[in-house]
Design a protein around this motif. Structure first.
Motif, PDB file in Angstrom:
ATOM      1  N   GLU A  76      -5.430  -3.048   3.474  1.00  0.00           N
ATOM      2  CA  GLU A  76      -5.634  -2.507   2.126  1.00  0.00           C
ATOM      3  C   GLU A  76      -5.057  -1.100   2.006  1.00  0.00           C
ATOM      4  OE1 GLU A  76      -9.826  -2.676   1.375  1.00  0.00           O
ATOM      5  OE2 GLU A  76      -9.858  -4.865   1.339  1.00  0.00           O
TER       6      GLU A  76
ATOM      7  N   GLN B   7      -1.275  -1.304   1.808  1.00  0.00           N
ATOM      8  CA  GLN B   7      -0.835  -1.740   0.479  1.00  0.00           C
ATOM      9  C   GLN B   7      -0.978  -0.617  -0.547  1.00  0.00           C
ATOM     10  OE1 GLN B   7       0.755  -4.497  -0.346  1.00  0.00           O
ATOM     11  NE2 GLN B   7       0.691  -5.067   1.808  1.00  0.00           N
ATOM     12  N   LYS B   8      -2.073   0.133  -0.452  1.00  0.00           N
ATOM     13  CA  LYS B   8      -2.276   1.244  -1.365  1.00  0.00           C
ATOM     14  C   LYS B   8      -1.224   2.331  -1.149  1.00  0.00           C
ATOM     15  CE  LYS B   8      -6.455   2.676  -2.457  1.00  0.00           C
ATOM     16  NZ  LYS B   8      -7.764   3.356  -2.393  1.00  0.00           N
TER      17      LYS B   8
ATOM     18  N   LEU C  59       1.782   1.939  -0.246  1.00  0.00           N
ATOM     19  CA  LEU C  59       3.074   1.489  -0.755  1.00  0.00           C
ATOM     20  C   LEU C  59       3.158   1.531  -2.274  1.00  0.00           C
ATOM     21  CD1 LEU C  59       3.776  -1.510   1.640  1.00  0.00           C
ATOM     22  CD2 LEU C  59       4.793   0.769   1.696  1.00  0.00           C
ATOM     23  N   ASP C  60       2.039   1.772  -2.938  1.00  0.00           N
ATOM     24  CA  ASP C  60       2.027   1.879  -4.387  1.00  0.00           C
ATOM     25  C   ASP C  60       2.860   3.091  -4.804  1.00  0.00           C
ATOM     26  OD1 ASP C  60       1.404   1.671  -7.079  1.00  0.00           O
ATOM     27  OD2 ASP C  60      -0.537   2.674  -6.877  1.00  0.00           O
ATOM     28  N   PRO C  61       3.829   2.934  -5.726  1.00  0.00           N
ATOM     29  CA  PRO C  61       4.705   4.056  -6.101  1.00  0.00           C
ATOM     30  C   PRO C  61       3.954   5.286  -6.619  1.00  0.00           C
ATOM     31  CG  PRO C  61       5.553   1.998  -6.980  1.00  0.00           C
ATOM     32  CD  PRO C  61       4.212   1.706  -6.384  1.00  0.00           C
ATOM     33  N   LYS C  62       2.884   5.091  -7.369  1.00  0.00           N
ATOM     34  CA  LYS C  62       2.131   6.234  -7.889  1.00  0.00           C
ATOM     35  C   LYS C  62       1.486   7.022  -6.747  1.00  0.00           C
ATOM     36  CE  LYS C  62       0.995   4.194 -12.345  1.00  0.00           C
ATOM     37  NZ  LYS C  62      -0.075   3.725 -13.219  1.00  0.00           N
ATOM     38  N   VAL C  63       0.908   6.307  -5.787  1.00  0.00           N
ATOM     39  CA  VAL C  63       0.262   6.968  -4.651  1.00  0.00           C
ATOM     40  C   VAL C  63       1.304   7.667  -3.789  1.00  0.00           C
ATOM     41  CG1 VAL C  63      -1.117   6.574  -2.570  1.00  0.00           C
ATOM     42  CG2 VAL C  63      -1.670   5.359  -4.673  1.00  0.00           C
ATOM     43  N   ARG C  64       2.440   7.029  -3.567  1.00  0.00           N
ATOM     44  CA  ARG C  64       3.503   7.650  -2.774  1.00  0.00           C
ATOM     45  C   ARG C  64       3.996   8.925  -3.442  1.00  0.00           C
ATOM     46  NH1 ARG C  64       8.193   4.080  -1.067  1.00  0.00           N
ATOM     47  NH2 ARG C  64       8.507   5.816   0.328  1.00  0.00           N
ATOM     48  N   ARG C  65       4.206   8.877  -4.750  1.00  0.00           N
ATOM     49  CA  ARG C  65       4.667  10.060  -5.485  1.00  0.00           C
ATOM     50  C   ARG C  65       3.651  11.195  -5.374  1.00  0.00           C
ATOM     51  NH1 ARG C  65       4.723   8.125 -10.512  1.00  0.00           N
ATOM     52  NH2 ARG C  65       6.368   6.711  -9.892  1.00  0.00           N
ATOM     53  N   ARG C  66       2.367  10.870  -5.534  1.00  0.00           N
ATOM     54  CA  ARG C  66       1.317  11.874  -5.415  1.00  0.00           C
ATOM     55  C   ARG C  66       1.293  12.479  -4.010  1.00  0.00           C
ATOM     56  NH1 ARG C  66      -4.296   9.574  -4.835  1.00  0.00           N
ATOM     57  NH2 ARG C  66      -3.465   9.473  -2.748  1.00  0.00           N
TER      58      ARG C  66
END
Length: 148
Positions: free
Chosen positions: A101, A104-105, A107-114
């Motif tokens: 989990e 996967q989180k 790899l989320d583009p929003k999380v990576r950008r943050r």
């Protein structure tokens, strides 16, 4: 009375859920058959597995502060325990699920950008603090210090 086989027959016909249901109800020792046949030998086997797993986990804990793959060793020790103990098997499955989990989180583009923005800001603040320290006090290397 609901046995493990009744539970499996009530599950949907997908292979994954039936396999997980079977794993939830029954944990089978990975010891060889001739060891499982004798209770005292099987108990000795389980004590040995516990000690080996404990040693690997202890080494992993030590490697958290020393050089080495600490978390890998801790998870390897847990996997060793999971071959004999149902509680360790459940803990290992829970850990695998949480790691998946988190991956996967991440790899989320929003999380990576943050995360990239926060890392960049942290590096900029660290560089500013180091620059201020060097401007205020200068850099004196240990081999340039004069004995007084």
């Amino acid at each position: 009375m609901n046995t493990g086989s009744d539970r499996e027959s009530n599950e949907p016909a997908t292979g994954d859920s039936t396999k997980e249901a079977a794993e939830d109800t029954l944990h089978v020792s990975k010891a060889p058959a001739f060891i499982k046949a004798r209770r005292s030998l099987h108990l000795s086997w389980q004590v040995g597995v516990f000690i080996v797993g404990l040693a690997v986990i202890g080494a992993g804990v030590a490697m958290l502060v020393l050089p080495g793959p600490g978390w890998v060793a801790i998870f390897a020790g847990l996997a060793i325990w999971a071959t004999e103990f149902a509680w360790a098997h459940l803990a290992l499955r829970w850990t695998k699920r949480k790691v998946t989990e988190a991956a996967q989180k991440a790899l989320d583009p929003k999380v990576r950008r943050r995360n990239i923005i926060l890392t960049s800001v942290g590096l900029a603040v660290a560089a500013a603090l180091i620059g201020f320290y060097l401007w205020k006090y200068g850099l004196v290397l240990p081999w340039n210090i004069k004995d007084q």
